[in-house]
Design an enzyme around this catalytic site. Structure first.
Site, PDB file in Angstrom:
ATOM      1  N   HIS A  24      18.353   0.860  48.077  1.00  0.00           N
ATOM      2  CA  HIS A  24      19.148   1.594  47.078  1.00  0.00           C
ATOM      3  C   HIS A  24      18.415   1.951  46.109  1.00  0.00           C
ATOM      4  CE1 HIS A  24      23.274   2.220  44.962  1.00  0.00           C
ATOM      5  NE2 HIS A  24      22.304   2.033  43.952  1.00  0.00           N
ATOM      6  N   GLU A  25      17.666   0.964  45.253  1.00  0.00           N
ATOM      7  CA  GLU A  25      16.916   1.660  43.861  1.00  0.00           C
ATOM      8  C   GLU A  25      15.636   2.442  44.179  1.00  0.00           C
ATOM      9  OE1 GLU A  25      18.451   0.942  41.188  1.00  0.00           O
ATOM     10  OE2 GLU A  25      19.491  -0.709  41.790  1.00  0.00           O
ATOM     11  N   HIS A  28      17.124   5.877  44.081  1.00  0.00           N
ATOM     12  CA  HIS A  28      17.178   6.531  42.759  1.00  0.00           C
ATOM     13  C   HIS A  28      15.758   6.760  42.130  1.00  0.00           C
ATOM     14  CE1 HIS A  28      21.278   5.434  42.104  1.00  0.00           C
ATOM     15  NE2 HIS A  28      21.154   4.259  42.218  1.00  0.00           N
TER      16      HIS A  28
END
Length: 419
Positions: A24-25, A28
């Site tokens: 997820h990170e 980003h």
């Protein structure tokens, strides 16, 4: 001393949630870097830092609490407040005369290009300069776009406006935020593909293993039979077969099937399991064909996404309540239990959790990615951004609400755990 199963369960929990948060990170991070945003920190976990290493512009950290993570982008925290007018600082310059370091703790070790003076004014976002008072005279120095502020031995790179999150276009900011949840959907797709290549995927509506003395065996069905229709309704996938059988416990269904090129019909008395779900004691035939595996990855990701959205809809309509939700404790417990059922089940569980994480973050709630995307949508419609202080307050209140919700569902988990 913990037994082997407990160790395996704990390891599974750490690996599964570590991978979900990391991906997820990473979504980003990669899109922010692509947009030219300065990413100050890539962190796994929350709370105090227990490990850190700096590579390039970014510090990579592990934090104490193994929940969540963050990518800290320039412009999202007040690090530039370190430098203020009337401070005495020392600036170190490169061969071209541009300031590379601004020392806030006093003079440097004596570099030939170091100058100490009092800050009159500075602009580290657009014009990139600093004005110092030296012996009663003011002198302006150009600042390098990657200059470092140094305090207590720690360096913080300045962030010109074109390196800050807020300095990017709405489109660039949208993709930097959306990429986190999108990465979780991509991870689920990849995990389903891995499952397919390791264990095979359903081969259409063909029967695989037929359990002796089960309803299907008693009706004369054999491995390799292709189910064409049930109760006169065509079926083309194993999902269709399962859905029709599971909804008909203790009923007699007419199966139309194909064997060796011939079509035949047979009645099958459906049994049931302890949950009153219809069963005929067969498994599906499997295939490892790449095309079918890719299709399985896409359809499984879509099907579970729809299923989770329907569950969220039931929360809105009241069919589910807060008492039905699980928080971190419940999910950790279920992950440990799933780990004991084999790698195939654990991989599928991880894929479903990844979809859950992606969907949850896309909810238009303050403090979540979806809430930030909603503010970007408002900015796109208005043609100007929402006041940062007002947006910050909304996100703060949203974060407080989420923490309260987590406490409530964790209490539910603990009650179920010890009941």
């Amino acid at each position: 001393m913990p037994n082997l199963d407990s160790v395996e369960s704990i390891l599974a929990i750490v690996v599964v949630f570590g991978v979900l948060v990391f991906v997820h990170e990473l979504g980003h991070f990669l899109l922010a870097k692509k947009a030219g945003i300065l990413c100050r920190e890539f962190a796994l976990g929350m709370g105090p830092k227990i490990f850190r290493v700096k590579r390039g512009e970014t510090e990579y950290t592990l934090r104490l609490l193994p929940i969540g993570g963050l990518v800290r982008m320039a412009g999202e925290d007040p690090e530039m407040d370190m430098l203020k007018p009337h401070m005495e600082v020392t600036v170190e310059r490169d061969a071209l005369g541009k300031v590379t370091h601004i020392l806030l703790d006093g003079p440097s070790s004596g570099s030939a290009r170091a100058i100490t003076g009092t800050v009159v004014q500075f602009d580290l976002e657009q014009n990139l300069n600093i004005v110092l008072e030296l012996d009663g005279e003011q002198k302006t120095f150009a600042v390098h776009p990657q200059a470092q502020l140094v305090k207590d031995g720690q360096e913080v790179q300045i962030a010109p406006l074109n390196r800050q999150f807020k300095g990017k276009t709405v489109s660039q900011r949208f993709w930097a935020i959306f990429a986190g949840p999108a990465a979780n959907f991509l991870l689920a797709f990849v995990l389903f593909i891995v499952i397919g290549f390791l264990y095979g995927v359903p081969n259409g509506s063909y029967l695989g293993n037929v359990i002796p003395d089960g309803p299907a065996a008693q009706a004369g069905l054999l491995p390799g039979d292709k189910v064409i229709a049930i109760q006169g309704q065509p079926v083309s996938s194993w999902k269709d077969v399962v859905e029709k059988i599971s909804k008909a416990p203790d009923q007699q269904l007419t199966f139309e099937y194909e064997r060796n090129g011939q079509r035949m019909t047979v009645p099958v008395k459906v049994g049931k399991d302890e949950n009153n779900v219809g069963k005929i004691m067969v498994t599906n035939a499997t295939t490892f064909a790449p095309g079918e595996v890719l299709k399985y990855g896409a359809t499984s990701t879509y099907d579970f996404t729809v299923m989770i959205l329907k569950s969220l809809g039931m929360l809105v309509t009241g069919e589910y309540g807060l008492k039905d939700l699980s928080g971190p404790v419940g999910i950790f417990k279920m992950t440990g239990e799933v780990a004991q059922q084999g790698m195939a089940i654990l991989l599928k569980w991880a894929a479903v959790l990844s979809i859950n994480l992606g969907l949850f973050n896309l909810l238009p709630l303050p403090a979540l990615d979806g809430g930030r995307l909603a503010f970007l949508g408002v900015e796109a419609l208005r043609g100007r951004p929402v006041d940062p202080h007002k947006e910050g307050m909304v996100h703060f209140l949203g974060f407080a609400f989420l923490m309260l919700l987590i406490l409530v569902v964790t209490w539910n988990d603990l009650q179920r755990l010890f009941s």
